[in-house]
Design an enzyme around this catalytic site. Structure first.
Site, PDB file in Angstrom:
ATOM      1  N   CYS A 122       0.781  -1.284  -0.447  1.00  0.00           N
ATOM      2  CA  CYS A 122      -0.158   0.296   0.054  1.00  0.00           C
ATOM      3  C   CYS A 122       0.747   1.442   0.104  1.00  0.00           C
ATOM      4  CB  CYS A 122      -0.633  -0.422   0.974  1.00  0.00           C
ATOM      5  SG  CYS A 122      -2.182   1.307   0.959  1.00  0.00           S
ATOM      6  N   HIS A 213      -3.229  -5.337   0.184  1.00  0.00           N
ATOM      7  CA  HIS A 213      -2.809  -5.594   1.796  1.00  0.00           C
ATOM      8  C   HIS A 213      -2.608  -7.462   1.467  1.00  0.00           C
ATOM      9  CE1 HIS A 213      -2.867  -2.011   3.513  1.00  0.00           C
ATOM     10  NE2 HIS A 213      -4.039  -1.412   2.592  1.00  0.00           N
ATOM     11  N   GLU A 215      -1.599  -8.963   4.458  1.00  0.00           N
ATOM     12  CA  GLU A 215      -1.564  -9.723   5.431  1.00  0.00           C
ATOM     13  C   GLU A 215      -2.580  -8.864   6.226  1.00  0.00           C
ATOM     14  OE1 GLU A 215      -1.607  -5.135   5.385  1.00  0.00           O
ATOM     15  OE2 GLU A 215      -0.895  -6.546   4.160  1.00  0.00           O
TER      16      GLU A 215
END
Length: 271
Positions: A122, A213, A215
């Site tokens: 990001c 993202h 994660e």
């Protein structure tokens, strides 16, 4: 295992379970034999989450620098097996809001020059694009929030991270700023309907930028600001439902990406 740097005004701390003998002040005091991933956290909410566990499972010890909370960044990437730059609601050159970004850019340039594998997520991906000659704009185009279809481009077929993945995967998005022009040295790897530059690699360097993202998971999406999602034109319940539906397949994809990145980092560092 994850180590964490601290504010200069308080004593060094570590997460539970961290051996005090390997507490960090930058990179210098972690055991020399370990493969260390230097991770820069740019906001309180942009933690590593499952990505940290995956990298640790694959042989990288995370040295987490909470830059948003006042922790000082190391002067160089010396000794690091990898550099990971996390997200945050900032532009990559917003030094007046986030003074540490100047040193973060220094570290990113150093990684490119020295061949330290770099992963920007990001804001981190935008910062990589910025230092390599690309363009990033605030509040550009339509916002993306939630699990989003990403189409891999033909260039991804022989990419060390993206090769042999499904043509369409899903990634978690949560942004309004965007990369609007890739660096001349970038290999364009993935795109979405609303934001074309979702993943890229810098040619000749083990450096990747993601707009999404890997994660983030569905549990985190359930905690997002529902009013903010409505303001952006999203149905909060549908955002959660889609994230939950897509999660099993997404986990398989991003777990493999993490494994490949860690393998590149540990093999280069061992050599």
């Amino acid at each position: 295992m994850t180590s964490r740097t601290s504010r200069a005004s308080r004593a060094p701390t570590t997460r539970p379970g961290t051996d005090p003998a390997t507490r960090t002040e930058g990179l210098s005091t972690i055991t020399a034999a370990e493969h260390r991933a230097l991770v820069i956290q740019n906001s309180k909410t942009s933690g590593l989450r499952r990505l940290g566990d995956w990298l640790a499972e694959d042989g990288l010890r995370v040295d987490l620098v909470e830059a948003y909370d006042g922790a000082a960044l190391p002067e160089s990437t010396d000794g690091a097996a990898a550099l990971v730059l996390l997200g945050g609601g900032l532009m990559p050159d917003a030094d007046e809001k986030a003074p540490w970004l100047a040193q973060e850019r220094v570290l990113a340039r150093a990684a490119l020059e020295s061949g330290v594998p770099l992963l920007g997520i990001c804001l981190g991906g935008q910062l990589l694009a910025h230092i390599a000659g690309g363009e990033v704009k605030p509040d550009h185009g339509l916002p993306e929030s939630g699990s989003t279809a990403l189409t891999l481009r033909p260039e991804a077929a022989d990419d060390p991270l993206f090769r042999e993945l499904p043509e369409v995967v899903t990634g978690m998005e949560h942004h309004v700023d965007a990369i609007t022009g890739l660096p001349a040295t970038a290999v364009w790897l993935a795109q979405s309907d609303r934001c074309p530059y979702q993943a890229f690699r810098i040619e000749g360097a083990p450096a990747w930028g993601f707009q999404f993202h890997p994660e983030a998971d569905a549990a985190g999406v359930r905690k997002w600001d529902r009013d903010r999602l409505r303001e952006q034109g999203f149905d909060p319940d549908e955002v959660v439902r889609q994230a939950e539906a897509d999660e099993p397949a997404a986990v398989a994809v991003w777990r493999e990406i993490a494994r490949r990145f860690a393998e590149i980092a540990t093999s280069r560092h061992a050599g």
